[in-house]
Write a protein that holds these residues in place. Structure first.
Motif, PDB file in Angstrom:
ATOM      1  N   THR A 151      30.539  42.716  39.992  1.00  0.00           N
ATOM      2  CA  THR A 151      31.638  41.738  40.070  1.00  0.00           C
ATOM      3  C   THR A 151      32.651  41.989  38.955  1.00  0.00           C
ATOM      4  OG1 THR A 151      30.088  40.108  40.971  1.00  0.00           O
ATOM      5  CG2 THR A 151      32.188  39.279  40.140  1.00  0.00           C
ATOM      6  N   PHE A 152      32.147  42.275  37.749  1.00  0.00           N
ATOM      7  CA  PHE A 152      33.028  42.591  36.619  1.00  0.00           C
ATOM      8  C   PHE A 152      33.846  43.843  36.914  1.00  0.00           C
ATOM      9  CE2 PHE A 152      33.913  44.517  32.451  1.00  0.00           C
ATOM     10  CZ  PHE A 152      34.479  43.443  31.778  1.00  0.00           C
ATOM     11  N   MET A 153      33.188  44.840  37.509  1.00  0.00           N
ATOM     12  CA  MET A 153      33.887  46.078  37.858  1.00  0.00           C
ATOM     13  C   MET A 153      34.966  45.818  38.907  1.00  0.00           C
ATOM     14  SD  MET A 153      32.880  48.812  36.209  1.00  0.00           S
ATOM     15  CE  MET A 153      33.149  50.210  37.286  1.00  0.00           C
ATOM     16  N   HIS A 154      34.658  44.971  39.879  1.00  0.00           N
ATOM     17  CA  HIS A 154      35.646  44.665  40.919  1.00  0.00           C
ATOM     18  C   HIS A 154      36.892  44.015  40.323  1.00  0.00           C
ATOM     19  CE1 HIS A 154      37.515  43.310  44.590  1.00  0.00           C
ATOM     20  NE2 HIS A 154      37.493  42.050  44.142  1.00  0.00           N
ATOM     21  N   ILE A 155      36.687  43.048  39.428  1.00  0.00           N
ATOM     22  CA  ILE A 155      37.844  42.402  38.775  1.00  0.00           C
ATOM     23  C   ILE A 155      38.683  43.448  38.054  1.00  0.00           C
ATOM     24  CG2 ILE A 155      38.610  40.694  37.087  1.00  0.00           C
ATOM     25  CD1 ILE A 155      35.927  39.256  37.486  1.00  0.00           C
ATOM     26  N   GLN A 157      38.868  46.806  38.403  1.00  0.00           N
ATOM     27  CA  GLN A 157      39.523  47.805  39.258  1.00  0.00           C
ATOM     28  C   GLN A 157      40.668  47.193  40.067  1.00  0.00           C
ATOM     29  OE1 GLN A 157      35.794  48.920  41.019  1.00  0.00           O
ATOM     30  NE2 GLN A 157      35.660  50.840  39.870  1.00  0.00           N
ATOM     31  N   TYR A 158      40.471  45.966  40.528  1.00  0.00           N
ATOM     32  CA  TYR A 158      41.524  45.295  41.295  1.00  0.00           C
ATOM     33  C   TYR A 158      42.730  45.002  40.401  1.00  0.00           C
ATOM     34  CZ  TYR A 158      43.327  42.283  45.055  1.00  0.00           C
ATOM     35  OH  TYR A 158      44.084  41.748  46.071  1.00  0.00           O
ATOM     36  N   GLU A 202      36.082  48.791  26.971  1.00  0.00           N
ATOM     37  CA  GLU A 202      37.284  49.237  26.233  1.00  0.00           C
ATOM     38  C   GLU A 202      38.486  49.314  27.173  1.00  0.00           C
ATOM     39  OE1 GLU A 202      36.262  52.905  24.376  1.00  0.00           O
ATOM     40  OE2 GLU A 202      34.814  51.988  23.010  1.00  0.00           O
ATOM     41  N   ILE A 203      38.248  49.812  28.393  1.00  0.00           N
ATOM     42  CA  ILE A 203      39.343  49.884  29.374  1.00  0.00           C
ATOM     43  C   ILE A 203      39.812  48.477  29.733  1.00  0.00           C
ATOM     44  CG2 ILE A 203      39.900  50.482  31.766  1.00  0.00           C
ATOM     45  CD1 ILE A 203      38.122  52.934  31.448  1.00  0.00           C
ATOM     46  N   ARG A 204      38.861  47.539  29.886  1.00  0.00           N
ATOM     47  CA  ARG A 204      39.225  46.148  30.203  1.00  0.00           C
ATOM     48  C   ARG A 204      40.122  45.553  29.121  1.00  0.00           C
ATOM     49  NH1 ARG A 204      39.881  42.781  34.313  1.00  0.00           N
ATOM     50  NH2 ARG A 204      41.878  42.640  33.240  1.00  0.00           N
ATOM     51  N   ARG A 205      39.770  45.771  27.874  1.00  0.00           N
ATOM     52  CA  ARG A 205      40.556  45.211  26.772  1.00  0.00           C
ATOM     53  C   ARG A 205      41.946  45.847  26.701  1.00  0.00           C
ATOM     54  NH1 ARG A 205      35.325  44.643  22.867  1.00  0.00           N
ATOM     55  NH2 ARG A 205      35.089  42.377  23.054  1.00  0.00           N
TER      56      ARG A 205
END
Length: 276
Positions: A151-155, A157-158, A202-205
């Motif tokens: 679910t975290f990955m989906h958020i 990537q979207y 790190e990518i998310r931040r």
């Protein structure tokens, strides 16, 4: 004898004197005549010059009047054209203003607030996820994307897909760390390479900082934009498209919150009213 010669000489002298006197008189007459003629000629010359100058003055005066008249007409014509142009531009601007939505500063404030909220909520979520073990992250539940990890990955990537598209609305040519978009395969929203969870965080931040920069550098959110989602082109005002991304993230963070609750992990990262 001498007296006779003297008389003769005297007579001759008298005769020559008379001739001289006559010549002198003739000379004076000629001089007088010349003076009179000269004065007459000078007067005629001056009169001719005066007439010529007066004629030239008249011609110049007429030309000046004509030029002034032409100038006045040109100014009137220019003023008329300028007024007509301004009237036409005013009408055009009025038509444009009627059809164009004004820049709404309130919308910009809301978008900026949502970008900052999104960043803070993700930071708080990450702080919790970093305490979980790998099996807890990937434990499958009844959620749509099965696990917290997926679910975290989906958020992530979207968001990367959408804000890569929304970047074109920014007035900045380059935004720090925007090269992270290269990790994403736009066709299926997957990553082009395998990454460990710490790299993903790190990518998310970095992405959240990019989102804040994009939102802060968009001047008008009312302008129509478009994005392709699931091979379907969606055309909406920019604020509508961007709010969809924020709303999407909030929805799936809520699913992660439920999964954390089920596992017994305390969490409260979706609170908006108490955030800055």
């Amino acid at each position: 004898m001498i007296d006779k010669k003297v008389k003769e000489l005297t007579r001759k002298i008298e005769m020559e004197s008379k001739k001289l006197d006559k010549k002198i008189k003739d000379i004076e007459k000629i001089k007088l005549s010349i003076t009179k003629d000269l004065k007459k000629n000078v007067k005629e010359l001056k009169s001719q010059q005066l007439s010529k100058l007066q004629e030239e003055k008249k011609n110049i005066t007429n030309k000046v009047k004509e030029m002034k008249s032409n100038l006045l007409n040109a100014k009137k014509e220019s003023t008329t054209k300028e007024v007509d142009k301004k009237i036409e531009e005013s009408k055009k601007n009025t038509r444009v203003d009627i059809n164009k939505k004004p820049i709404d500063k309130t919308v910009k404030k809301i978008m900026n607030m949502m970008a900052l909220y999104n960043k803070n909520a993700n930071d708080e979520l990450i702080n919790i996820l970093e305490t979980l073990k790998d099996k807890e992250l990937k434990k499958e539940t009844g959620a749509y994307y099965k696990s917290i990890y997926k679910t975290f990955m989906h958020i992530l990537q979207y968001d990367m897909y959408l804000f890569k598209a929304y970047k074109k609305y920014s007035n900045k040519k380059y935004i720090d760390n925007e090269e992270i978009f290269n990790h994403l395969n736009d066709e299926d929203l997957s990553f082009n390479e395998d990454m460990d969870f710490q790299t993903i965080i790190e990518i998310r931040r970095k992405l959240d900082d990019i989102i804040v920069s994009i939102i802060n550098s968009i001047e008008n959110f009312n302008i129509s934009g478009k994005v392709i989602i699931l091979n379907k082109e969606i055309k909406k005002p920019r604020y509508h498209l961007i709010m969809h991304a924020f709303n999407h993230s909030t929805h799936y963070r809520g699913e992660i919150s439920v999964m954390l609750d089920q596992m017994g992990f305390s969490n409260d990262y979706n609170d908006l009213i108490n955030k800055p």
